[in-house]
Design an enzyme around this catalytic site. Structure first.
Site, PDB file in Angstrom:
ATOM      1  CG  HIS A  41     -15.894  -4.012   4.066  1.00 36.96           C
ATOM      2  ND1 HIS A  41     -14.774  -4.167   3.282  1.00 36.96           N
ATOM      3  CD2 HIS A  41     -15.438  -3.867   5.343  1.00 36.96           C
ATOM      4  CE1 HIS A  41     -13.686  -4.141   4.046  1.00 36.96           C
ATOM      5  NE2 HIS A  41     -14.060  -3.962   5.301  1.00 36.96           N
TER       6      HIS A  41
ATOM      7  CG  ASP B 230      -7.908   2.577  -2.055  1.00 42.60           C
ATOM      8  OD1 ASP B 230      -6.875   2.143  -1.515  1.00 42.60           O
ATOM      9  OD2 ASP B 230      -9.066   2.297  -1.681  1.00 42.60           O
TER      10      ASP B 230
ATOM     11  CD  GLU C  25      -6.987   3.228   2.469  1.00 45.31           C
ATOM     12  OE1 GLU C  25      -6.930   2.688   1.362  1.00 45.31           O
ATOM     13  OE2 GLU C  25      -7.329   2.632   3.508  1.00 45.31           O
TER      14      GLU C  25
ATOM     15  CB  THR D 130      -5.624  -3.799   2.305  1.00 49.42           C
ATOM     16  OG1 THR D 130      -5.412  -2.515   1.715  1.00 49.42           O
ATOM     17  CG2 THR D 130      -4.319  -4.275   2.928  1.00 49.42           C
TER      18      THR D 130
ATOM     19  CE  LYS E  93     -17.354  -4.882  -4.296  1.00 52.14           C
ATOM     20  NZ  LYS E  93     -16.088  -5.222  -3.644  1.00 52.14           N
TER      21      LYS E  93
ATOM     22  CG  ASP F 136      -1.870  -1.132   1.376  1.00 52.00           C
ATOM     23  OD1 ASP F 136      -3.085  -0.923   1.313  1.00 52.00           O
ATOM     24  OD2 ASP F 136      -1.398  -2.286   1.539  1.00 52.00           O
TER      25      ASP F 136
ATOM     26  NE  ARG G   9     -18.456  -0.276  -0.023  1.00 54.38           N
ATOM     27  CZ  ARG G   9     -17.548  -1.247  -0.078  1.00 54.38           C
ATOM     28  NH1 ARG G   9     -17.632  -2.184  -0.997  1.00 54.38           N
ATOM     29  NH2 ARG G   9     -16.562  -1.264   0.776  1.00 54.38           N
TER      30      ARG G   9
ATOM     31  CB  SER H 186     -10.780  -4.282  -4.643  1.00 51.87           C
ATOM     32  OG  SER H 186     -10.791  -4.887  -5.921  1.00 51.87           O
TER      33      SER H 186
ATOM     34  CB  ILE I 188      -3.644  -1.859  -1.984  1.00 52.66           C
ATOM     35  CG1 ILE I 188      -2.279  -2.078  -2.623  1.00 52.66           C
ATOM     36  CG2 ILE I 188      -4.416  -3.198  -1.981  1.00 52.66           C
ATOM     37  CD1 ILE I 188      -1.520  -3.289  -2.083  1.00 52.66           C
ATOM     38  CG  ASP I 189     -10.588  -0.456  -3.130  1.00 53.92           C
ATOM     39  OD1 ASP I 189     -10.819  -0.269  -1.925  1.00 53.92           O
ATOM     40  OD2 ASP I 189     -11.472  -0.664  -3.977  1.00 53.92           O
TER      41      ASP I 189
ATOM     42  CG  ASP J  58     -12.855   2.777  -0.415  1.00 58.42           C
ATOM     43  OD1 ASP J  58     -11.778   2.264  -0.762  1.00 58.42           O
ATOM     44  OD2 ASP J  58     -13.189   2.931   0.781  1.00 58.42           O
TER      45      ASP J  58
HETATM   46  N1  LIG Z   1     -17.922  -0.767   7.367  1.00 57.49           N
HETATM   47  C1  LIG Z   1     -17.549  -0.549   6.112  1.00 57.49           C
HETATM   48  N2  LIG Z   1     -18.495  -0.337   5.152  1.00 57.49           N
HETATM   49  C2  LIG Z   1     -18.131  -0.129   3.877  1.00 57.49           C
HETATM   50  N3  LIG Z   1     -16.841  -0.083   3.457  1.00 57.49           N
HETATM   51  C3  LIG Z   1     -15.869  -0.285   4.362  1.00 57.49           C
HETATM   52  C4  LIG Z   1     -16.162  -0.520   5.731  1.00 57.49           C
HETATM   53  N4  LIG Z   1     -14.993  -0.689   6.376  1.00 57.49           N
HETATM   54  C5  LIG Z   1     -14.003  -0.541   5.458  1.00 57.49           C
HETATM   55  N5  LIG Z   1     -14.522  -0.291   4.247  1.00 57.49           N
HETATM   56  C6  LIG Z   1     -13.834  -0.042   2.973  1.00 57.49           C
HETATM   57  O1  LIG Z   1     -13.980  -1.165   2.134  1.00 57.49           O
HETATM   58  C7  LIG Z   1     -12.898  -1.137   1.221  1.00 57.49           C
HETATM   59  C8  LIG Z   1     -12.745  -2.456   0.512  1.00 57.49           C
HETATM   60  O2  LIG Z   1     -13.860  -2.660  -0.301  1.00 57.49           O
HETATM   61  P1  LIG Z   1     -14.473  -4.097  -0.548  1.00 57.49           P
HETATM   62  O3  LIG Z   1     -15.175  -4.474   0.730  1.00 57.49           O
HETATM   63  O4  LIG Z   1     -15.435  -3.835  -1.654  1.00 57.49           O
HETATM   64  O5  LIG Z   1     -13.356  -4.994  -0.898  1.00 57.49           O
HETATM   65  C9  LIG Z   1     -11.733  -0.753   2.099  1.00 57.49           C
HETATM   66  O6  LIG Z   1     -10.743  -0.185   1.298  1.00 57.49           O
HETATM   67  P2  LIG Z   1      -9.173  -0.547   1.557  1.00 57.49           P
HETATM   68  O7  LIG Z   1      -9.004  -2.006   1.374  1.00 57.49           O
HETATM   69  O8  LIG Z   1      -8.524   0.304   0.529  1.00 57.49           O
HETATM   70  O9  LIG Z   1      -8.884  -0.072   2.943  1.00 57.49           O
HETATM   71  C10 LIG Z   1     -12.359   0.220   3.107  1.00 57.49           C
HETATM   72  O10 LIG Z   1     -12.125   1.581   2.770  1.00 57.49           O
HETATM   73 MG   LIG Z   2     -10.212   1.190  -0.483  1.00 54.95          MG
HETATM   74 MG   LIG Z   3      -6.642   1.004   0.322  1.00 57.02          MG
HETATM   75 MG   LIG Z   4      -7.386   0.614   3.890  1.00 59.95          MG
END
Ligand SMILES: Nc1ncnc2c1ncn2[C@@H]1O[C@H](COP(=O)(O)O)[C@@H](OP(=O)(O)O)[C@H]1O
Ligand SMILES: [Mg+2]
Ligand SMILES: [Mg+2]
Ligand SMILES: [Mg+2]
Length: 319
Positions: A209, A120, A67, A125, A236, A44, A250, A233, A122-123, A265
């Protein structure tokens, strides 16, 4: 105005960052815990360093809202992590130093402005750490409107070849994709309603999430009978934009009712889907707001569709 240069710089930077991420991933990265308990890795940080350096050289006046930041990395107890990250960055930028990489990372501490980039590095992670999907996501925003978006998805399957797909869009010019291993940009389109096989919906792998039970109920009510496909990430968004799914839901997690989505994001993914003919709003049908701050405080949830399905989904969500 043309965004040719912005598009090229963003693509080159995202491709370089994706290479670094794949290198780190082969070595089985370790998670570092951030203050909010979420994970971050040397990839990241390295990805943010490479992209912020490239943007700083090409567009020195543009702020970057990224980020990550280097505050933790600068602490003496993080020296080993910093050094490890530096090693990966040096394989792409030989004259990088510890001071330079931390400064590059902190170029990503900019504010939302009339013209800015959001990154971002790494989206997903958590997907990255699980050896699943993840994305390097970079977008240029002007006057609150996303103008350029790039999504590099290094783990995306590419029929029979080395995995990795890049999705890119410029406002008014359509969306396209290209294998990260090389090739030509091919225009992409969201799925048409006649394509029954691809009338699937995607949601996060991470139950926390979103609201998977409600997401599944809404998708069913909107006429999608197949089970969801769970992907980490903004990959999608790439999947919807390239017609492999019709819907991405989402919805706010019932456990985190006050959570607000981050601009990084969604910005890059949103323009890729819109330029492929799809639609992106929050769960009430409001456009995502990229003009006011790094959190979209006035939006709740995200609905991404092929366009045709959108009103039906919003209707079942809000009845
Ligand atoms: N409670 C929550 N509701 C929605 N998104 C969330 C969350 N907690 C973390 N995230 C976000 O979800 C992203 C990942 O998306 P996904 O769930 O679609 O893979 C994370 O990005 P990072 O991995 O860049 O931190 C983070 O920003
Ligand atoms: Mg992200
Ligand atoms: Mg990230
Ligand atoms: Mg993160």
């Amino acid at each position: 105005m043309s965004y040719d240069r912005e598009k090229q710089v963003a693509m080159d930077a995202a491709i370089a960052a994706a290479k670094l991420c794949q290198q780190v991933r082969q070595d089985i990265p370790q998670a570092i815990e951030k203050q909010d308990k979420s994970p971050v890795t040397v990839a990241d940080f390295g990805s943010q360093a490479i992209i912020c350096k490239a943007l700083g050289e090409a567009f020195p006046d543009d702020p970057v809202v990224g980020e990550e930041d280097a505050a933790e990395l600068r602490k003496p107890e993080m020296a080993e992590t910093l050094n490890k990250m530096l090693g990966y960055v040096q394989s792409l930028i030989p004259d990088a130093t510890a001071d330079r990489v931390t400064d590059w990372i902190d170029r990503g501490n900019g504010s939302v402005s009339p013209r800015y980039w959001t990154l971002d590095p790494i989206d997903g992670t958590k997907g990255f750490l699980r050896q699943d999907q993840y994305a390097v996501a970079l977008a240029l925003i002007e006057g609150g409107d996303v103008k350029v978006g790039v999504l590099a998805c290094p783990a995306m399957p590419v029929g029979g070849r080395e995995p990795g797909m890049l999705y890119v869009a410029v406002r008014g010019e359509g969306a396209a994709m290209m294998p990260l291993a090389g090739g030509e940009l091919q225009p992409i389109q969201v799925v048409s309603p006649e394509d029954a096989e691809n009338l699937r919906f995607v949601e996060s792998v991470e139950a926390a999430h979103g609201d998977q039970s409600r997401q599944n109920a809404i998708a069913q009510a909107a006429g999608i009978t197949a089970e969801s496909v769970r992907v980490d990430s903004q990959a999608k968004y790439g999947i919807v934009a390239s017609g492999k799914a019709a819907l991405y839901l989402r919805l706010p997690s019932p456990k985190k009712p006050d959570y607000r989505e981050n601009i990084w994001d969604h910005a890059a993914g949103a323009i890729v889907v819109e330029e492929a003919g799809g639609k992106v709003t929050d769960m009430y049908g409001k456009p995502l707001n990229f003009a006011d701050g790094s959190k979209m405080v006035n939006n709740r949830g995200v609905v991404v569709s092929n366009g045709v399905l959108h009103d039906r989904v919003l209707a079942v969500l809000n009845r």
